[in-house]
Enzyme design. Structure first.
Site, PDB file in Angstrom:
ATOM      1  N   THR A  62       3.966   0.841   1.234  1.00  0.00           N
ATOM      2  CA  THR A  62       4.855   0.510   2.338  1.00  0.00           C
ATOM      3  C   THR A  62       6.184  -0.062   1.859  1.00  0.00           C
ATOM      4  OG1 THR A  62       3.483  -1.448   2.371  1.00  0.00           O
ATOM      5  CG2 THR A  62       3.105   0.149   4.089  1.00  0.00           C
ATOM      6  N   LYS A 109      16.231   2.948   2.934  1.00  0.00           N
ATOM      7  CA  LYS A 109      15.682   4.036   2.118  1.00  0.00           C
ATOM      8  C   LYS A 109      14.162   4.117   2.270  1.00  0.00           C
ATOM      9  CE  LYS A 109      16.294   5.859  -2.565  1.00  0.00           C
ATOM     10  NZ  LYS A 109      17.072   5.616  -3.789  1.00  0.00           N
ATOM     11  N   ILE A 141       0.837  -1.203   0.000  1.00  0.00           N
ATOM     12  CA  ILE A 141       0.000   0.000   0.000  1.00  0.00           C
ATOM     13  C   ILE A 141       0.873   1.255   0.000  1.00  0.00           C
ATOM     14  CG2 ILE A 141      -1.953  -1.154   1.085  1.00  0.00           C
ATOM     15  CD1 ILE A 141      -1.108   0.040   3.774  1.00  0.00           C
ATOM     16  N   GLY A 181       5.474   0.447  10.012  1.00  0.00           N
ATOM     17  CA  GLY A 181       4.314   1.188   9.515  1.00  0.00           C
ATOM     18  C   GLY A 181       3.695   2.148  10.496  1.00  0.00           C
ATOM     19  N   GLU A 182       3.660   1.793  11.766  1.00  0.00           N
ATOM     20  CA  GLU A 182       2.965   2.642  12.740  1.00  0.00           C
ATOM     21  C   GLU A 182       3.911   3.433  13.661  1.00  0.00           C
ATOM     22  OE1 GLU A 182      -0.458   1.240  12.260  1.00  0.00           O
ATOM     23  OE2 GLU A 182       0.621  -0.325  11.192  1.00  0.00           O
ATOM     24  N   LEU A 188      15.006  -3.494   7.076  1.00  0.00           N
ATOM     25  CA  LEU A 188      15.199  -4.224   5.823  1.00  0.00           C
ATOM     26  C   LEU A 188      15.705  -3.330   4.712  1.00  0.00           C
ATOM     27  CD1 LEU A 188      12.036  -6.507   5.636  1.00  0.00           C
ATOM     28  CD2 LEU A 188      14.408  -7.269   5.520  1.00  0.00           C
ATOM     29  N   LYS A 248      11.125  -6.018  12.822  1.00  0.00           N
ATOM     30  CA  LYS A 248       9.956  -5.678  13.639  1.00  0.00           C
ATOM     31  C   LYS A 248       8.840  -4.932  12.907  1.00  0.00           C
ATOM     32  CE  LYS A 248      11.954  -5.513  18.281  1.00  0.00           C
ATOM     33  NZ  LYS A 248      12.304  -4.582  19.382  1.00  0.00           N
ATOM     34  N   GLY A 249       9.121  -4.184  11.861  1.00  0.00           N
ATOM     35  CA  GLY A 249       8.045  -3.460  11.168  1.00  0.00           C
ATOM     36  C   GLY A 249       8.016  -1.987  11.527  1.00  0.00           C
ATOM     37  N   GLN A 299       9.131   5.781   5.334  1.00  0.00           N
ATOM     38  CA  GLN A 299       7.940   5.444   6.131  1.00  0.00           C
ATOM     39  C   GLN A 299       7.900   6.240   7.425  1.00  0.00           C
ATOM     40  OE1 GLN A 299       7.829   1.048   6.245  1.00  0.00           O
ATOM     41  NE2 GLN A 299       5.616   1.273   6.296  1.00  0.00           N
TER      42      GLN A 299
END
Lengths: 161, 734, 338
Positions: free
Chosen positions: B464, B628, B462, B699-700, B625, B696-697, B633
């Protein structure tokens, strides 16, 4: 109002990305809808349809405008440049390359409008520093929030042109 | 073997996006495509007494007008309408189901015509009469009707008593307004009729398989009759987690008319979808004079619809962040005549942590402590709710690195003590926290003997960067250049994936790819070892790696055979492996991402105009990961935080129960001129416990803490504490 | 959007004839506001008369040393026109404070004067609005009125005029040239827009069947001591909460002539000759500017949410006059307020 008739279609000619396109449009058809629905040039995006976001930005006779607030019938004979025609023959326009280099987008939906708007900005020659780029690019919303990267990309393209 | 993972790799879908070649849901063509335009309810509650479509049907080019009285069958059980992320409690909204009006802006008819403009015109000719009923849309006037919902955090100790006896106490309400996601792409679906009862549905969604299952259940279709595709999504931020109105309407029309149908919502109509619910957050902190906490209580009162209980974890974040022997959390809902709220970037945390971090700042003022120092004194090495240590938590390092980059040590503590000409300068900070979740995701890799691999998975990108990170992981795991990897995503016929949300997709999809690549490695190793006079003869399979297009001994890379040779000897043209990711069951540790956000604002002393001139966000989120796209994000999230702090608010006129700024001229999101320097720091956070790659991610986590840091900076600049967001200049002039 | 007919006017007389022939017709030039409102079904013209190709695109010097600006000059062309930049920088600045680069490329000068209010009730056809549907009532009066007028309001409407350009034109004493069925006429810009009174559906005094052909600027452009300051909810691409156009003629620190107009606070650009007269002959000091602001804001009244505008406007007036005095006009790109 009782009148349910659809107004007559009017023949027009547009020069889109260098190619002459003849079509017949009902007066209520915007340039944006003509590009997307009639000419299948979906690179130009509809984000608000009210001139509030800039995703529909194209160049008409070299000037950046919101195609969503432009009636196609009024642009009979005009030269339109969309994102699909910004660069020639499979190459990337320096702005397109700069947007990739600086990751100046995420979802990509505002991107064609940003790039066309930036092309207009460069042609206008009014932006001399980052603040002026920011101000003169403020008609292009980016909900992913790529603004600093967009400014960096435009600076790169300007410095190389 | 990490040529790509951890590097600033450019998006592999970048070229498609900058040339306009990337196609979004409303841009797919079909023979004889029809266009639908939605008619919405203009009252907040009641029933449709009369719906007259006769005039609309007379318009030349109109094919049909679908209404609750004129439509194909729809499922009649709530269970059929519950998608994978629907609230547990409630009865999901069903477009065109019956005559009930549940919220203003509810779709009540779909005009289908040969072109979009005709449908839009005819929609103005649909006549509706309502029987109106009393309604309520105002949380603050209905606050007394709030009902408590189950929430995960058990009380610890006796917070009420501890607060009463605390040496220093701070308690206040913070009000976070309703917000709408406003992705740039309009919600759109193109349902393509295949001529035999089946549909290919191009939909704007964060989860193609969620939509596919939902449509099958709502329309009584078999899984092979509906395929959902969503190759590019023009932003979503949570708004596309649940199937939206337009996908039901487009599918309904296509099935009714046996034609292909596109439905695109207008920007205004998108305000009838989900939203971040208005929440009143009451936070109370009790502290000892040394700045350690005795008690934390946090109560949230949030809006939900009459028909579904939507709630997220607003409270309880102090359990992760701040050591306190006593705590109590509660979450209450007020049911109103509005559409059901939905997840919006860092749901719960964006609002709840904002309140907590403003409260911590107020406590620091009361204690005369530096805000960073207060947080260090309260620092918790454990998630207190379960008493668990973290797989990793480099939040201390975030504070240190962020403060250093920002120049925090030069801060003069007193409000109004820093200025730049006519502007007051404010420096504020806050902490961010989010969960590091991972979900079952499968990926398929098809490796061909020419050294190309196609990776496929139903997950969405989306914006991301999923396409890119999947390619990076595959390229490294297969030892191939990234140009040799093609990625297919967001097609319901591809290997399973849940909705893209909650920051779980990076870790989840990466490990699915890793698993499939591992099977390919093993197979290639077997082929290579079996070759006559193989240089890998006698090498154990675990000691064999894939590198530079070859199968090689890890410890002696000169002992290798090319992938092409290995496959030729194995007599295979292609190797196809599909793998569901596997994560170790580990309930012994808490998994979170953290951040420290530092913000500088300049506020015109006389006029109250606020500029956010600098933000430093130091993030600890395991291994990054792609530095850039990851940086982008976080940067984008900071922009969201600026909007949340200063601009965004969905405004309802409660006399009409109607949103009055349902557009993006008067609903302000930040524009380019609102955003200046944003510095993103990724703090090194090795984590070999959470998953193989230590991911871990992102997005938020980037938004959490930002609004509070800005609000705290505004306080530091002006001495005014604005607890009702957004902080507009009129509030500073009061 | 409704079903309308389309005609292209061949000249101004043709446009006037076409207007006379169809009482539901509207002129269209840039279309930036009209198309927006047609998509909202607020405007439902029976016919659009396209005047965009009429030869009204010249910027010419007038015999008395002023400028005559064709009604179809795009906003951006005007803002960047060398004669405007040199002689009327206040106007250039105000234009650049409004909308976006794209919209300024499209919007005409005449159309800018004709743009309608941004009141959210006016835009929402489901709510009562005297401006949109005379006699239905004003929803803003007791509703969401944070953005609404504090000056010149009536019991039937508290909408504001959203134009930035008009605020500068009002301060500069511009004239509007109009052609119509009964010939040509010229009115002051300050008389062009009207107050709502009991007819809020009428934004301007342009008669039915009339067309704006040009704007005329008087010779005096206040090119040295001027500033346009726009205060809004984000730093660009938003309508004004309050804006101020200020222009001074200074002899040393003494004020010769002063011009002052407010945007975002009334149904028209708000100018007070009394406030300006009070400055004449005074020293350019914050005190005197404050007194002028008080005179300009005399009679300001607030509704439930827009009270802040009164004090904001007062402070903004003083600040803008200070910027003008020191010849440090507000930059529209560099957001720090000088």
């Amino acid at each position: 109002m009782a009148d349910m008739t659809i107004p007559e279609r009017i023949p027009i000619n547009l020069v889109v990305n260098g190619e002459r396109r003849a079509l017949e449009v009902v007066p209520w058809t915007t340039l944006l809808d003509a590009l997307r629905d009639r000419l299948e040039l979906t690179g130009t995006k509809k984000g608000c349809d009210h001139g509030q976001c800039g995703a529909c930005t194209v160049l008409i006779d070299g000037r950046r405008v919101n195609s969503c607030l432009t009636l196609a019938v009024m642009k009979d004979g005009a030269e339109i440049t969309t994102i699909e025609g910004l660069a020639g023959d499979g190459a990337l326009h320096p702005l397109q390359q700069a947007f990739i280099d600086h990751d100046a987008f995420q979802c990509g939906y505002c991107t064609p409008g940003q790039i066309c708007s930036a092309a207009g900005l460069v042609a206008e020659g009014r932006a001399r520093d980052a603040d002026e780029i920011r101000e003169l690019m403020s008609g292009n919303l980016c909900r992913c929030g790529a603004y600093p990267n967009i400014v960096a990309a435009i600076e790169q393209a300007m410095s190389r042109s | 073997m990490n040529a790509y993972v951890g590097t600033p790799t450019s998006r592999i879908d970048g070229r498609a996006k900058v040339t306009g070649a990337a196609k979004y849901a409303g841009e797919f063509a079909a023979d004889g495509l029809l266009h639908g335009f939605v008619v919405e309810a203009t009252i907040a509650r009641g029933r449709i007494a009369r719906l007259d479509t006769s005039e609309a049907l007379k318009v030349k080019g109109v094919i049909d007008v679908l209404t609750h009285e004129h439509r194909p069958p729809l499922a009649d059980k709530d269970e059929a309408w519950k998608d994978e992320v629907a609230p547990e409690k409630g009865s999901p909204f069903r477009p065109l189901y019956d005559d009930r009006i549940k919220f203003n802006g509810q779709p009540i008819a779909l005009v289908v015509a040969e072109d979009w403009e005709t449908a839009r015109f005819a929609a103005t000719r649909v006549r509706v009469e309502y029987e109106q009923e009393a309604f309520a849309t105002d949380l603050e006037s209905e606050r007394g009707k709030a009902a408590e919902v189950d929430q995960p955090h058990k009380p610890r100790g006796d917070a009420a008593a501890a607060l009463t006896h605390a040496a220093i106490r701070h308690e206040a309400d913070y009000v976070l307004p309703s917000e709408h996601h406003n992705p740039m792409e309009l919600y759109a679906t193109t349902a393509v009729w295949d001529g035999n009862g089946g549909l290919t549905v191009y939909d704007k969604t964060q989860g193609v398989q969620n939509v596919q299952k939902f449509l099958c259940s709502v329309f009584g279709k078999k899984p092979d009759e509906i395929r959902v595709i969503s190759p590019y999504v023009g932003g979503a931020f949570g708004s596309g987690l649940r199937p939206q109105h337009q996908v039901v309407l487009a599918t309904l029309a296509a099935l009714a008319l046996k034609r292909s149908v596109r439905v695109v919502l207008t920007r205004q109509q998108m305000y009838g979808l989900g939203f971040r619910p208005l929440t009143i957050e009451r936070v109370a902190l009790g502290a000892k004079p040394d700045g350690t906490l005795d008690a934390v209580t946090h109560e949230a009162i949030a809006v939900t619809s009459r028909f579904e209980d939507f709630s997220r974890n607003d409270t309880g974040w102090a359990e992760q962040l701040y050591k306190s022997p006593n705590s109590r959390y509660s979450h209450k809902l007020v049911r109103l005549d509005v559409s059901t709220p939905s997840d919006m970037r860092a749901p719960g945390a964006a609002t709840g942590v904002c309140a907590l971090e403003c409260a911590m700042d107020e406590l620091a003022v009361a204690l005369k402590l530096d805000p960073v120092e207060l947080r260090l004194r309260c620092y918790s090495d454990r998630d207190q709710s379960e008493g668990l240590p973290y797989t990793s938590k480099q939040l201390r390092e975030c504070y240190a690195r962020g403060a250093e980059a920002f120049g925090w040590s030069r801060r003069s503590p007193a409000p109004r003590s820093m200025r730049d000409g006519k502007e007051l300068v404010g420096w504020g900070m806050a902490t961010g926290v989010w969960e590091a979740l991972q979900m079952p995701v499968a990926a398929r890799i098809v490796l061909t003997a020419n050294g190309h691999a196609e990776v496929s998975c139903a997950a969405s990108d989306i914006g991301t960067g999923t396409y890119t990170i999947v390619a990076q992981v595959a390229a490294d795991a297969l030892g191939l250049p990234i140009e040799n990897i093609s990625v297919r995503l967001a097609d319901s016929s591809l290997p399973q994936a849940p909705v893209e949300g909650g920051s779980w997709m990076a870790a989840s999809s990466a490990h699915a790819v890793l698993g499939a690549a591992e099977e390919i490695r093993r197979e290639l190793a077997r082929y290579a070892k079996a070759m006559p006079a193989s240089p890998l003869a006698g090498v154990d399979v675990p000691d064999i790696i894939l590198l530079d297009g070859a199968v090689a001994k890890a410890a002696d890379r000169s002992r290798s055979v090319s992938i092409a040779d290995a496959m030729r000897h194995g007599q295979v043209e292609r190797i196809e492996k599909e793998k569901l990711n596997e994560f170790p069951e580990d309930k012994s540790h808490a998994r979170n991402t953290h951040s420290a956000v530092f913000a500088e604002v300049k506020v015109d002393e006389e006029l109250g105009v606020i500029r956010v001139t600098r933000v430093v966000s130091a993030v600890a989120a395991g291994r990054i990961l792609n530095t850039k796209t990851g940086r982008s994000q976080i940067m984008g999230s900071v922009v969201w935080g600026i909007g949340m702090a200063l601009h965004e608010e969905t405004v309802t006129d409660h006399r009409f129960g109607r949103i009055m700024n349902a557009n993006i001229a008067e609903y302000h999101i930040p524009v380019n001129a609102d955003v200046r320097d944003i510095d993103v720091i990724f703090v090194d956070e090795p984590d070999d416990r959470i998953n193989q790659l230590g991911i871990k991610g992102l997005g938020e986590i980037g938004i959490v803490g930002v609004p509070a840091a800005i609000a705290n900076a505004v306080y530091h600049a002006t001495g005014k504490r604005i607890r009702r967001f957004p902080i507009t200049l009129d509030k500073l002039l009061e | 959007m409704n079903n309308f007919q389309y005609s292209r006017a061949s000249d101004v007389a043709d446009a006037i004839r076409l207007l006379a022939a169809d009482p539901g017709a509207k002129l269209i030039a840039g279309g930036t506001n009209l198309i927006d409102l047609m998509k909202e079904n607020v405007e439902r013209p029976s016919r659009l008369i396209d005047i965009s190709r009429l030869p009204l695109r010249e910027v010419e010097e007038t015999p008395d040393g002023g400028l005559r600006i064709g009604a179809l000059v795009p906003n951006s062309d005007l803002a960047y026109h060398p004669l405007i930049e040199q002689r009327y920088p206040l106007l250039a600045s105000a234009i650049l404070a409004g909308a976006s680069a794209q919209l300024r490329n499209m919007a005409s000068v005449g159309g800018n004067l004709m743009q309608r209010t941004r009141c959210s009730y006016f835009y929402d056809t489901t709510t009562p609005c005297n401006k949109r549907s005379p006699g239905t009532g004003c929803s803003a009066m007791d509703g969401l009125n944070r953005n609404h007028a504090i000056l010149g309001t009536s019991n039937s409407c508290i909408a504001t005029n959203p134009s930035d350009m008009s605020v500068a034109l009002a301060a500069l004493g511009a004239l509007v040239h109009i052609a119509g069925p009964s010939g040509l006429r010229t009115i002051a810009l300050t008389d062009f827009h009207r107050l709502p009174e009991d007819k809020p559906h009428l934004d301007t005094n342009l008669g039915s069947g009339e067309i704006i052909t040009a704007i005329e600027l008087p010779p005096h452009g206040f090119a040295r001591n001027y500033s346009y300051l726009k205060i809004r909810d984000r730093l660009s691409y938003a309508f004004a909460l309050v804006s101020v156009a200020a222009a001074l003629e200074l002899e040393g620190n003494a004020i010769g002539e002063a011009r002052l107009a407010l945007g975002g606070v009334a149904h028209k650009p708000w100018r007070s000759l009394g406030a300006e007269a009070a400055l004449r002959g005074q020293a350019a000091t914050p005190d005197h500017f404050g007194r002028a602001a008080d005179l300009l804001l005399q009679g300001a009244t607030a509704r439930s949410h827009n009270g802040f505008k009164i004090e904001l406007a007062r402070r903004a007036v003083v600040r803008t006059l200070m910027q003008a005095t020191s010849a440090t006009p507000q930059s529209q790109a560099h957001k720090k307020i000088a």
